[in-house]
Design a protein around this motif. Structure first.
Motif, PDB file in Angstrom:
ATOM      1  N   SER A 118       6.202   0.651 -15.046  1.00 61.90           N
ATOM      2  CA  SER A 118       5.147  -0.206 -14.500  1.00 61.90           C
ATOM      3  C   SER A 118       5.687  -1.585 -14.145  1.00 61.90           C
ATOM      4  CB  SER A 118       3.998  -0.330 -15.504  1.00 61.90           C
ATOM      5  OG  SER A 118       4.377  -1.120 -16.622  1.00 61.90           O
ATOM      6  N   LEU A 119       6.596  -2.094 -14.970  1.00 64.66           N
ATOM      7  CA  LEU A 119       7.177  -3.399 -14.678  1.00 64.66           C
ATOM      8  C   LEU A 119       7.988  -3.366 -13.388  1.00 64.66           C
ATOM      9  CD1 LEU A 119       8.378  -4.528 -18.234  1.00 64.66           C
ATOM     10  CD2 LEU A 119       6.338  -5.250 -16.999  1.00 64.66           C
ATOM     11  N   VAL A 120       8.746  -2.290 -13.189  1.00 72.97           N
ATOM     12  CA  VAL A 120       9.553  -2.174 -11.975  1.00 72.97           C
ATOM     13  C   VAL A 120       8.662  -2.027 -10.742  1.00 72.97           C
ATOM     14  CG1 VAL A 120      11.228  -0.735 -10.754  1.00 72.97           C
ATOM     15  CG2 VAL A 120      11.561  -1.262 -13.174  1.00 72.97           C
ATOM     16  N   VAL A 121       7.606  -1.214 -10.846  1.00 73.87           N
ATOM     17  CA  VAL A 121       6.699  -1.049  -9.704  1.00 73.87           C
ATOM     18  C   VAL A 121       6.019  -2.375  -9.361  1.00 73.87           C
ATOM     19  CG1 VAL A 121       4.578   0.071  -8.918  1.00 73.87           C
ATOM     20  CG2 VAL A 121       6.292   1.390 -10.163  1.00 73.87           C
ATOM     21  N   ALA A 122       5.532  -3.084 -10.395  1.00 72.02           N
ATOM     22  CA  ALA A 122       4.907  -4.386 -10.152  1.00 72.02           C
ATOM     23  C   ALA A 122       5.895  -5.352  -9.530  1.00 72.02           C
ATOM     24  CB  ALA A 122       4.361  -4.945 -11.466  1.00 72.02           C
ATOM     25  N   ASN A 123       7.140  -5.298 -10.007  1.00 72.80           N
ATOM     26  CA  ASN A 123       8.158  -6.184  -9.468  1.00 72.80           C
ATOM     27  C   ASN A 123       8.468  -5.862  -8.015  1.00 72.80           C
ATOM     28  OD1 ASN A 123      11.443  -6.661  -9.183  1.00 72.80           O
ATOM     29  ND2 ASN A 123      10.368  -8.313 -10.231  1.00 72.80           N
ATOM     30  N   LEU A 124       8.517  -4.585  -7.694  1.00 74.34           N
ATOM     31  CA  LEU A 124       8.799  -4.192  -6.312  1.00 74.34           C
ATOM     32  C   LEU A 124       7.706  -4.671  -5.360  1.00 74.34           C
ATOM     33  CD1 LEU A 124      10.198  -0.556  -6.740  1.00 74.34           C
ATOM     34  CD2 LEU A 124      11.460  -2.606  -6.086  1.00 74.34           C
ATOM     35  N   THR A 125       6.458  -4.594  -5.806  1.00 72.11           N
ATOM     36  CA  THR A 125       5.378  -5.077  -4.936  1.00 72.11           C
ATOM     37  C   THR A 125       5.481  -6.584  -4.732  1.00 72.11           C
ATOM     38  OG1 THR A 125       3.881  -5.370  -6.829  1.00 72.11           O
ATOM     39  CG2 THR A 125       3.829  -3.247  -5.695  1.00 72.11           C
ATOM     40  N   THR A 126       5.828  -7.298  -5.803  1.00 70.67           N
ATOM     41  CA  THR A 126       5.955  -8.759  -5.691  1.00 70.67           C
ATOM     42  C   THR A 126       7.137  -9.143  -4.821  1.00 70.67           C
ATOM     43  OG1 THR A 126       4.974  -9.071  -7.882  1.00 70.67           O
ATOM     44  CG2 THR A 126       6.258 -10.900  -6.989  1.00 70.67           C
ATOM     45  N   VAL A 127       8.293  -8.551  -5.101  1.00 73.33           N
ATOM     46  CA  VAL A 127       9.499  -8.871  -4.343  1.00 73.33           C
ATOM     47  C   VAL A 127       9.341  -8.491  -2.875  1.00 73.33           C
ATOM     48  CG1 VAL A 127      11.951  -8.362  -4.070  1.00 73.33           C
ATOM     49  CG2 VAL A 127      10.999  -8.725  -6.357  1.00 73.33           C
ATOM     50  N   GLY A 128       8.749  -7.304  -2.647  1.00 68.84           N
ATOM     51  CA  GLY A 128       8.579  -6.850  -1.266  1.00 68.84           C
ATOM     52  C   GLY A 128       7.640  -7.724  -0.466  1.00 68.84           C
TER      53      GLY A 128
ATOM     54  N   ILE B  82       0.831  -1.205   0.000  1.00 65.74           N
ATOM     55  CA  ILE B  82       0.000   0.000   0.000  1.00 65.74           C
ATOM     56  C   ILE B  82       0.867   1.257   0.000  1.00 65.74           C
ATOM     57  CG2 ILE B  82      -1.633   1.346   1.371  1.00 65.74           C
ATOM     58  CD1 ILE B  82      -2.834  -1.058  -0.115  1.00 65.74           C
ATOM     59  N   GLY B  83       1.917   1.233   0.826  1.00 66.74           N
ATOM     60  CA  GLY B  83       2.814   2.391   0.866  1.00 66.74           C
ATOM     61  C   GLY B  83       3.486   2.629  -0.471  1.00 66.74           C
ATOM     62  N   LEU B  84       3.942   1.565  -1.101  1.00 62.88           N
ATOM     63  CA  LEU B  84       4.612   1.705  -2.400  1.00 62.88           C
ATOM     64  C   LEU B  84       3.648   2.220  -3.461  1.00 62.88           C
ATOM     65  CD1 LEU B  84       7.080   1.263  -4.207  1.00 62.88           C
ATOM     66  CD2 LEU B  84       6.333  -1.109  -4.505  1.00 62.88           C
ATOM     67  N   LEU B  85       2.435   1.663  -3.509  1.00 66.05           N
ATOM     68  CA  LEU B  85       1.478   2.084  -4.525  1.00 66.05           C
ATOM     69  C   LEU B  85       0.975   3.500  -4.277  1.00 66.05           C
ATOM     70  CD1 LEU B  85      -0.609  -1.184  -5.062  1.00 66.05           C
ATOM     71  CD2 LEU B  85       1.289  -0.286  -6.411  1.00 66.05           C
ATOM     72  N   LEU B  86       0.812   3.857  -3.007  1.00 66.73           N
ATOM     73  CA  LEU B  86       0.424   5.240  -2.715  1.00 66.73           C
ATOM     74  C   LEU B  86       1.525   6.220  -3.130  1.00 66.73           C
ATOM     75  CD1 LEU B  86      -1.412   5.139   0.740  1.00 66.73           C
ATOM     76  CD2 LEU B  86      -2.360   5.815  -1.481  1.00 66.73           C
ATOM     77  N   LEU B  87       2.765   5.788  -2.943  1.00 60.72           N
ATOM     78  CA  LEU B  87       3.887   6.623  -3.354  1.00 60.72           C
ATOM     79  C   LEU B  87       3.874   6.843  -4.867  1.00 60.72           C
ATOM     80  CD1 LEU B  87       6.519   8.038  -2.414  1.00 60.72           C
ATOM     81  CD2 LEU B  87       7.712   5.893  -2.908  1.00 60.72           C
ATOM     82  N   VAL B  88       3.495   5.803  -5.593  1.00 60.63           N
ATOM     83  CA  VAL B  88       3.455   5.902  -7.060  1.00 60.63           C
ATOM     84  C   VAL B  88       2.169   6.568  -7.537  1.00 60.63           C
ATOM     85  CG1 VAL B  88       3.423   4.564  -9.206  1.00 60.63           C
ATOM     86  CG2 VAL B  88       4.937   3.892  -7.338  1.00 60.63           C
ATOM     87  N   TYR B  89       1.020   6.102  -7.029  1.00 53.00           N
ATOM     88  CA  TYR B  89      -0.261   6.622  -7.513  1.00 53.00           C
ATOM     89  C   TYR B  89      -0.576   8.011  -6.971  1.00 53.00           C
ATOM     90  CZ  TYR B  89      -1.358   1.763  -8.861  1.00 53.00           C
ATOM     91  OH  TYR B  89      -1.366   0.522  -9.409  1.00 53.00           O
ATOM     92  N   ARG B  90      -0.287   8.182  -5.670  1.00 51.07           N
ATOM     93  CA  ARG B  90      -0.701   9.398  -4.957  1.00 51.07           C
ATOM     94  C   ARG B  90      -2.201   9.615  -5.100  1.00 51.07           C
ATOM     95  NH1 ARG B  90       4.037  14.041  -5.305  1.00 51.07           N
ATOM     96  NH2 ARG B  90       5.628  12.769  -4.292  1.00 51.07           N
ATOM     97  N   SER B  91      -2.935   8.508  -5.034  1.00 54.10           N
ATOM     98  CA  SER B  91      -4.388   8.563  -5.181  1.00 54.10           C
ATOM     99  C   SER B  91      -4.986   7.377  -4.451  1.00 54.10           C
ATOM    100  CB  SER B  91      -4.781   8.532  -6.665  1.00 54.10           C
ATOM    101  OG  SER B  91      -6.173   8.295  -6.795  1.00 54.10           O
TER     102      SER B  91
END
Length: 784
Positions: free
Chosen positions: A730-740, A259-268
């Motif tokens: 988008s690939l890096v963000v998706a990867n970060l969520t998976t890896v994290g 959630i923190g990572l996606l909020l950082l990216v989306y800001r929404s």
């Protein structure tokens, strides 16, 4: 899209989700091993499941009380046994108190002529009686002399000893202050049998909690004692609690991280919540599909499937980030569709598994991923703003573009890693897989050591080797157990078997009781036979009046039934070894191996089967529970490996057919194969052998990584620099969520979780890196 079409799409989606919720509300969730047994189990495999479900293995709880003084421990043992024996949750409570021991002595003594295997018509002829009494007189100077002297007036033929000798070899706990204790006297011991079967973990948990609360009540605030418990039920309840706590803790941490990572990216916040819609839709669809297909959902399938459905969150990330700059959405959806198809092909092979658990996992994953992709494709665009307000990722995109541009030149590094990984895997050879079920156990070494100590101190049955008999009624089961026992006695005498136990030892069949009662002479004949038998022996007939009275009493006594054992330790033995289920009876006969020094030699079951076959007892099933469990797990693992291989082959064929180019297919598949090989080598290099859970993790690496490889390979001449950078971001963000999220699981103390986390975390990262190096389209790399 017009308003009517929009309403229809949303209505269909909401209706489908409502149906899924309704199905899930009626779904039966199970946690026993039935879903992870073969669809057509062998007789021995079926016995294994029954033992884990409802056998003595799943019901016995060994209790120790430590600390304080011997008197305090004895007092608390007595009070705890008395309190628990009044509770409906417990079938039997034994602590070796004098009252129970007296009941045992009374039962064996008063019913010795119906229980003794030596009773026969020949034994009560003048010659037979003379030999039996003479042997008793000779034995007066031996180890059992004191007992024989006390019993002689009533039992000159030593039938009581004949009964007790059937239990020779059974380890009996020591006694201190009138209760069972450890050999060094530091623990008071109790043995409790639960009423709840092994399948009802919740009921067993409540029973264990009742033991703890009862101990606290009898212990008092000042006592320095503490309670110890062990047994299969204790392990099952403890494992469930450990896994639930770990899952809860790690799920919260993973949720906050993502959630923190996606909020950082989306800001929404709106986009964040929308991004979870495909995940929730996929999970609901997966559970509903398994419920429809199998009639129930296994808890492990639910856990694994929810983990696998984590791929669904990537779809919304791709849509939100790439959709804002994608010039050709048709190409974007084509890549997503192909990614879903490859994941589906990989998991489809599991549908053909002979193990319902694997088939459930395959169906759950396929249904969930397809549903998540469809929701992302048709529902999210209707719910999301036309122009999602994301933070400016331009600078990050430029940096990533430069990194990926240079990554193509690292082919030689990938080649070196592959050689190293391949060498590591080859070096370990046949030792890649851990074929022991214990590898999945969250039970600590300290708990296992305590279990071994309490088991040895209590003399609890090992229950590794078991003979099992199925019969239509109790009488038939007991008669077969007696015939089987005769074969085992012969093998014990020959030194091939250390001993055995049987429900017929404490409750003979009615036929055997009647035969023994018929063998007893009537009062007049008994007196005459005794006079003749005592000729030449230093024993007067007048001293044996009690013997003659007991003979007559036994001749006229009613047959023994289960109620006669109430309150004795024999009741626990009978209830544990004679089980009624579905109108049939099953007799269990635990076998003891021959002990050589401090080690027990394995039982030669082939020799025992041959002896039973010769005696016309081929219906008796012999099983080594340890070997059968390992064998079952090995076949489970081997099938999973085979089906995973077929799934990978299906993925390759699908890509070849869809991409229409062998070169592009290799470019997409190669990064996935490299990631799987390197993760496998990394685990082996750490001394970790792979289990079925690592295999599930590798399947997920392929499922997630296929999206990376396809997006990197997707060559669109109309693609702009901005579009390419958004895609890479988008690939890096998706990867970060998976890896994290999965990386956190790798730190779990529960093997079930750590195996998946330690596989998917690094595997997903390597899949991205290798895709950037090997699968990235040459036009994107600036190379012709």
């Amino acid at each position: 899209m017009n308003r009517a079409h929009r309403r229809l799409t949303l209505s269909l989606w909401l209706g489908a989700m409502a149906i899924c919720v309704a199905l899930i509300a009626q779904t039966h969730f199970v946690s026993d091993l039935s879903a992870f047994m073969p669809r057509m189990p062998s007789e021995r495999q079926q016995l294994l499941v029954e033992q884990l479900r409802d056998g003595i293995v799943a019901r016995l709880v060994m209790i120790g009380i430590e600390g304080g003084t011997p008197q305090e421990r004895a007092r608390e043992s007595q009070a705890l046994a008395q309190r628990l024996s009044t509770q409906a949750a417990f079938k039997s409570v034994q602590n070796g108190d004098e009252r129970t021991q007296q009941r045992d002595r009374d039962y064996f003594f008063h019913n010795r002529y119906l229980l003794s295997p030596a009773v026969s018509a020949e034994r009560f002829t003048p010659d037979g009686l003379r030999q039996a009494i003479g042997a008793s007189i000779d034995a007066l100077s031996g180890d059992a002399g004191m007992l024989l002297k006390k019993l002689l007036p009533h039992d000159p033929t030593a039938e009581t000893l004949q009964v007790l000798q059937q239990f020779s070899g059974d380890n009996q706990p020591n006694s201190s202050e009138g209760v069972w204790s450890s050999p060094d006297g530091s623990r008071a011991l109790l043995l409790v049998q639960l009423n709840a079967p092994g399948t009802d973990t919740e009921a067993q948990s409540q029973a264990l909690s009742l033991i703890r609360s009862s101990f606290e009540s009898v212990r008092g605030g000042q006592a320095q004692t503490r309670l110890l418990m062990s047994g299969t039920s204790v392990f099952a309840v403890s494992s469930r609690a450990t896994i639930e706590n770990e899952v809860r803790r790690l799920a919260i941490a993973s949720f906050l991280l993502v959630i923190g990572l996606l909020l950082l990216v989306y800001r929404s916040l709106a986009l964040l919540l929308l991004g979870l819609v495909p995940v929730a839709s996929g999970a609901l669809t997966g559970v509903a599909a398994v419920s429809l297909g199998f009639g129930h959902v296994h808890a492990l399938t639910l856990g694994f499937g929810t983990t696998l459905i984590g791929e669904a969150v990537d779809y919304s990330i791709y849509l939100f980030i790439q959709g804002s700059a994608q010039t050709n959405m048709r190409s974007f959806w084509r890549t997503i569709r192909l990614g879903v198809m490859t994941s589906t092909a990989g998991f489809a092979a599991l549908l053909f598994s002979g193990f319902p658990g694997l088939a459930q996992l395959g169906l759950y994953s396929i249904a969930g991923l397809v549903a998540a992709a469809l929701v992302t494709r048709f529902v999210l665009p209707l719910l999301m703003p036309q122009q999602p307000k994301l933070r400016d990722l331009g600078r990050a995109g430029q940096l990533l573009d430069r990194v990926f541009h240079r990554a193509v030149r690292l082919n030689w590094v990938v080649g070196a890693l592959l050689l190293l990984a391949g060498g590591t895997v080859l070096y370990h050879g046949a030792h890649i897989w851990n074929l022991q079920v214990s590898a999945l156990s969250p039970i600590s070494a300290a708990d296992q050591e305590l279990d071994a100590q309490l088991r040895a101190e209590l003399g609890a049955p090992d229950m590794r080797y078991i003979a099992t008999i199925n019969a239509a009624d109790q009488e038939s089961a007991l008669q077969l157990a007696e015939r089987t026992g005769a074969v085992f006695r012969h093998l014990v005498e020959q030194g091939f078997l250390g001993g055995y136990n049987s429900p017929a030892l404490v409750l003979p069949s009615l036929a055997t009781q009647q035969a023994r009662r018929t063998a007893l002479p009537d009062a007049r004949q008994a007196r005459a036979t005794l006079q003749a038998a005592l000729a030449g022996l230093p024993l007067k007939a007048e001293r044996l009046e009690g013997f003659l009275q007991d003979l007559e009493t036994s001749r006229n006594a009613p047959p023994l039934v289960r109620a006669d054992l109430q309150g004795s330790s024999g009741a626990l033995l009978l209830d544990s070894l004679l089980i009624q289920r579905a109108g049939k009876f099953m007799a269990l006969m635990p076998l003891r191996p021959v002990a050589t020094g401090h080690e027990a030699q394995p039982i030669d079951l082939a020799l025992l089967r041959a002896a039973l076959q010769q005696a016309g007892l081929s219906q008796v099933v012999l099983i080594d529970l340890q070997e059968e469990t390992s064998s079952l797990f090995q076949s489970y693992l081997h099938e999973a490996v085979l089906l995973s291989g077929l799934g990978c082959l299906a993925i390759v064929l699908l890509l070849l057919l869809t991409l229409g180019s062998l070169r592009r297919t290799v470019r997409v598949v190669l990064p996935l194969a490299c990631a799987v090989l390197c993760v496998t080598a990394l685990l082996l290099a750490q001394g970790i052998q792979l289990t079925i859970l690592h295999l599930v993790g590798l399947l997920l690496v392929v499922a997630v990584g296929s999206n990376y490889a396809l997006f990197f390979d997707g060559s669109d001449p109309a693609e702009t620099d901005a579009s390419r950078r958004q895609k890479q971001t988008s690939l890096v963000v998706a990867n970060l969520t998976t890896v994290g999220s999965f990386g956190l699981l790798g730190f779990s103390s529960v093997p079930v979780l750590s195996a998946i986390g330690s596989t998917v975390g690094p595997g997903a990262f390597l899949a991205l890196v290798f895709s950037a190096v090997l699968a990235r389209a040459r036009t994107h790399a600036g190379v012709v």
